[in-house]
Write an enzyme that holds these catalytic residues in place. Structure first.
Site, PDB file in Angstrom:
ATOM      1  N   ALA A   1      -8.740  -3.057   3.090  1.00 59.47           N
ATOM      2  CA  ALA A   1      -9.863  -2.376   3.752  1.00 59.47           C
ATOM      3  C   ALA A   1      -9.373  -1.166   4.525  1.00 59.47           C
ATOM      4  CB  ALA A   1     -10.579  -3.357   4.684  1.00 59.47           C
TER       5      ALA A   1
ATOM      6  N   GLY B   1     -20.794 -29.833   6.044  1.00 63.93           N
ATOM      7  CA  GLY B   1     -19.550 -30.541   5.751  1.00 63.93           C
ATOM      8  C   GLY B   1     -19.242 -30.613   4.269  1.00 63.93           C
TER       9      GLY B   1
ATOM     10  N   GLU C   1      -6.282  -4.068  -5.005  1.00 62.39           N
ATOM     11  CA  GLU C   1      -6.579  -2.644  -5.248  1.00 62.39           C
ATOM     12  C   GLU C   1      -6.711  -1.854  -3.941  1.00 62.39           C
ATOM     13  OE1 GLU C   1      -6.110  -1.976  -8.111  1.00 62.39           O
ATOM     14  OE2 GLU C   1      -6.856  -3.529  -9.441  1.00 62.39           O
TER      15      GLU C   1
ATOM     16  N   SER D   1       0.809  -1.220   0.000  1.00 62.27           N
ATOM     17  CA  SER D   1       0.000   0.000   0.000  1.00 62.27           C
ATOM     18  C   SER D   1       0.842   1.270   0.000  1.00 62.27           C
ATOM     19  CB  SER D   1      -0.909   0.011   1.232  1.00 62.27           C
ATOM     20  OG  SER D   1      -1.771  -1.112   1.220  1.00 62.27           O
TER      21      SER D   1
END
Length: 401
Positions: A382, A356, A379, A136
């Site tokens: 959060a 399951g 991209e 980032s």
């Protein structure tokens, strides 16, 4: 109600394009996606089919051989494709971002040279910002370009290239201190280079190596790679836009539309997870009746459907804002954040509904469960989206006390 995530106000052309893509997804992608994914096999036949449909040139202007469609049309097509197999939407996404950056920022010569072949799918795009030591924090890029006559010499290592092996054109962001005095802000001394290469792995042109595919938990089929530049020589006319120092802004513009794309992918995967969950809930019986008739399962389905609708609405809003020519970083950040988080939650609820069997590779939900986490990172994480959203909110709601 036929299905969730309907979009109102579409033109006849948009509806026809979406109908065609949806039909292709149902017939050509969903039946083979899980098998190809388990083999980590590149979906060449699917890609060839999308070329024929014109999807690779969806947003490229008609004057360059594309369809000249809007970001909204593109995002809705991506939503449909991701519903079939998210990896296929990734193959298209990086190509789309590079074509968008060329359309918005390229010189006329660059547009004339690349866009017609990109519209036809003959030139396939990838873009590269991340490096092994950063994700980032784009300002910490260490890869560098040094001017040498009429060329630049590029050195450094890049990471996480989607389509790194199959692409033939990579938009690479590096530092370029030439013309920028010491002390210049990092984001003002970055340049995007248009690097042409041969598809494949190993040394794909002198000074440029694609080592091989990175093994991943999910998001298989599409090749994710490193890129190593060691004395890579690039002509000066392959600086995007012809001027150095603008790379950061060009890349951020591309990432902004890319975030709408990732939101669309989240919507598509969530839509498919809901379809699988609601279908299985009507087939599986416990305590003498289908589990869909148990209130606990109905509550899950209600929550899942609401999240699918909410994420779709935010994605459509972000795309329409960009199409209107307005700034949409707030809307794109919100859409990407919400759609990726809701996608993870809807997939997990569908997984729980399967019990399951959801853990078995025989069921499609197992693949979706491994794919959804990538959207939380791609991209911008959060946390990055929250930073963007928070800063924009403070701009809009600045206290005047």
């Amino acid at each position: 109600m036929a299905r969730l995530a309907q979009t109102h106000g579409l033109t006849d052309v948009q509806q026809e394009i979406l109908s065609t893509v949806r039909d292709f997804v149902d017939k050509e992608i969903i039946p083979v996606a899980t098998e190809l994914e388990h083999r980590d096999e590149y979906p060449q036949q699917i890609v060839d089919g999308l070329k024929e449909l014109g999807v690779f040139g969806l947003m490229i202007p008609e004057e360059y051989g594309g369809l000249g469609e809007s970001l909204l049309t593109y995002a809705l097509c991506v939503e449909e494709i991701a519903r079939g197999w998210m990896s296929v939407s990734g193959i298209i996404n990086t190509h789309f971002i590079v074509a968008y950056m060329l359309k918005q920022h390229g010189t006329q010569e660059q547009k004339d040279h690349f866009l017609p072949r990109m519209a036809a799918g003959e030139v396939r795009g990838a873009f590269s910002m991340s490096e092994p030591g950063l994700g980032s924090d784009v300002s910490a890029i260490t890869s560098k370009a040094v001017k040498d006559g009429d060329e630049y010499v590029l050195n450094g290592q890049k990471m996480w290239l989607t389509n790194g092996g199959t692409s033939t054109l990579v938009a690479v962001l590096v530092r370029s201190d030439e013309g920028h005095p010491e002390g210049t802000a990092p984001h003002k001394s970055m340049t995007t280079f248009l690097v042409e290469k041969e598809p494949g792995f190993g040394e794909v042109r002198p000074g440029l190596t694609i080592p091989g595919k990175i093994e991943k938990m999910g998001y298989k089929g599409v090749d994710t790679t490193e890129l190593i530049m060691d004395g890579l020589r690039i002509p000066a006319d392959r600086v995007l836009g012809g001027v150095t120092g603008r790379g950061f802004y060009q890349m951020m513009d591309g990432v902004e539309v890319g975030r709408v794309n990732v939101a669309a992918r989240g919507c598509g995967v969530a839509q498919r997870a809901f379809e699988l969950g609601v279908q299985y809930a009507q087939q599986r019986h416990t305590f003498g009746k289908p589990i869909a008739q148990h209130q606990a399962i109905q509550f899950k389905l209600a929550e899942m459907a609401t999240k699918v609708e909410a994420a779709h609405a935010m994605m459509v809003n972000a795309a329409r804002k960009k199409d209107s020519g307005e700034r949409n970083d707030l809307e794109a950040g919100m859409a990407k954040y919400l759609a990726s988080e809701y996608c993870k939650e809807v997939v997990e609820d569908a997984f729980r509904i399967h019990g399951g069997y959801g853990f078995s590779k025989e069921y499609e939900i197992e693949r979706l469960y491994r794919e959804a986490p990538m959207l939380l990172i791609g991209e911008g994480t959060a946390e990055i989206q929250k930073m963007i959203i928070g800063r924009r909110l403070l701009e809009e709601y600045r206290f005047q006390g």
